[in-house]
Design an enzyme around this catalytic site. Structure first.
Site, PDB file in Angstrom:
ATOM      1  N   ASN A  45       0.820  -1.216   0.000  1.00  0.00           N
ATOM      2  CA  ASN A  45       0.000   0.000   0.000  1.00  0.00           C
ATOM      3  C   ASN A  45       0.849   1.259   0.000  1.00  0.00           C
ATOM      4  OD1 ASN A  45      -2.747  -0.936   0.004  1.00  0.00           O
ATOM      5  ND2 ASN A  45      -2.381  -1.735   2.063  1.00  0.00           N
ATOM      6  N   SER A  48      -5.418   1.870  17.054  1.00  0.00           N
ATOM      7  CA  SER A  48      -6.499   2.651  16.466  1.00  0.00           C
ATOM      8  C   SER A  48      -7.638   2.824  17.456  1.00  0.00           C
ATOM      9  CB  SER A  48      -7.024   1.924  15.222  1.00  0.00           C
ATOM     10  OG  SER A  48      -8.244   2.469  14.779  1.00  0.00           O
ATOM     11  N   TYR A  61     -10.699  -5.127  11.012  1.00  0.00           N
ATOM     12  CA  TYR A  61      -9.517  -4.279  11.199  1.00  0.00           C
ATOM     13  C   TYR A  61      -9.348  -3.934  12.679  1.00  0.00           C
ATOM     14  CZ  TYR A  61      -7.013   0.171  11.501  1.00  0.00           C
ATOM     15  OH  TYR A  61      -6.164   1.184  11.872  1.00  0.00           O
ATOM     16  N   LYS A  98      -6.339  -5.018  15.603  1.00  0.00           N
ATOM     17  CA  LYS A  98      -5.618  -4.072  16.453  1.00  0.00           C
ATOM     18  C   LYS A  98      -5.778  -4.461  17.931  1.00  0.00           C
ATOM     19  CE  LYS A  98      -3.989  -1.035  13.446  1.00  0.00           C
ATOM     20  NZ  LYS A  98      -2.539  -0.835  13.235  1.00  0.00           N
TER      21      LYS A  98
END
Length: 352
Positions: free
Chosen positions: A46, A135, A160, A164
């Site tokens: 990415n 996050s 996601y 985390k």
């Protein structure tokens, strides 16, 4: 001249937050007794190597870069054999909320295996200081606003966020089992903006998953309109509210966290929110970018996305007290710097 040198492994250091953090690591060394030497590892899934080159240009530094996938544990070991690392800043991982809902297995495989490999190799080479890029998604649906670090975690609404949360637990357990370890977990919200030079910024591959680069691409004409996912949330204008932080402020927060590793004793596993404590809605961000770009930004209201929340913004006071860190840049700074990056790089790094 700095009195001591610290080699810092920066995983995902070619990415958006990673690249800006490398710049701040290098610039902060000019005013400290400690000289940081970043070593970047990134698989470029990415990101791109041009980002690393431009970091070197900004910082007047010959980049140390290894194209390595953390899922390849042997390749990672080879990097550790070449340097005596003082600490690790771990950014690497997949990070698109929507994609994680559609492809959860990929997120569990990549994010968890890469992080376990990293912790394993750190232990093998007696590197026991790590800053983890976590996050605010670990908080799930907020029970109170602004969100403090003590807020319950783990009730995540997407894969996601779950990865985390799991990695945070890996690190907490490692620090419990190994008293010589220090892990600083930085939970942050929505990084935006770009370096003031306009040379590095957020360059998503394909359609942006984050709001600010999408708005910027609409403003410059790369995309016809912005899709606003829902306008019926319990917020002042009905659109989602988030805590946006300038990426340079965020990078400075990582440098501030590194100072914890200069203490005489390990700090164990500690957690900090990095944000402004101020929430802005999607439509407020659109209006602010209109002012910065002097361009019309078309948008359409569409259905909500699965997993999205109404309002998420954090309480950054702990970082202010314990790290001496406070975000300094304004919403106007975020938009002006984002727009400068977009204007100077209308096709991102690809035009280089």
């Amino acid at each position: 001249m700095a009195s001591s040198t610290r080699y810092v492994l920066v995983t995902g250091g070619a990415g958006f937050v990673g690249s800006h953090t490398v710049v701040e690591l290098l610039s902060s060394s000019e005013s400290r007794s400690v000289k940081y030497v970043p070593v970047i590892v990134d698989n470029l899934v990415n990101s791109c190597e041009e980002s690393v080159r431009r970091v070197g240009e900004i910082a007047k530094w010959d980049p140390i870069f290894h194209k390595v996938d953390l899922c390849d544990v042997e390749a990672l070991r080879k990097v550790f054999t070449q340097y005596s690392f003082h600490s690790v800043i771990h950014f690497a991982g997949l990070k698109a909320v929507g994609e994680s809902v559609a492809k959860p297995l990929m997120y569990y495989q990549v994010n968890l295996i890469s992080s376990m490999n990293l912790i394993q190799v750190m232990e093998e080479f007696s590197v026991r200081n790590i800053i983890f890029s976590s996050s605010a998604t670990v908080y799930g649906s907020p029970q109170k606003l602004p969100i403090p670090e003590e807020h319950p975690v783990g009730n995540c609404t997407n894969a996601y966020g779950k990865t985390k949360f799991m990695i945070e637990n890996f690190l907490a357990d490692q620090c419990t089992a190994k008293a010589e370890w220090s892990a600083v977990i930085l939970r942050y919200f929505n990084p935006v903006g770009a370096h003031e030079s306009g040379r590095i910024g957020e360059d998503p591959k394909g359609a942006p998953n984050n709001l600010m680069p999408y708005i910027s691409q609409v403003a410059i004409g790369r995309r016809p309109f912005l899709s606003v996912f829902g306008n019926d949330y319990d917020t002042p204008d009905g659109t989602g509210v988030r805590d946006y932080i300038h990426v340079v402020d965020l990078a400075c927060g990582h440098v501030a966290a590194l100072q914890l590793f200069e203490r005489d004793a390990p700090v164990g596993c500690v957690t900090y929110n990095l944000g402004t404590g101020q929430g802005y809605s999607v439509l407020e961000m659109v209006e602010a970018m209109k002012v910065a770009s002097k361009a019309e930004i078309a948008y359409k209201i569409v259905d909500r996305r699965p997993g999205d929340l109404a309002s998420v913004y954090g309480d950054p006071s702990k970082a202010a007290v314990e790290l001496g860190f406070q975000a300094k840049k304004t919403l106007s700074d975020m938009c002006v710097d984002s727009w400068r990056w977009q204007q100077m790089n209308p096709q991102g790094f690809n035009a280089a």
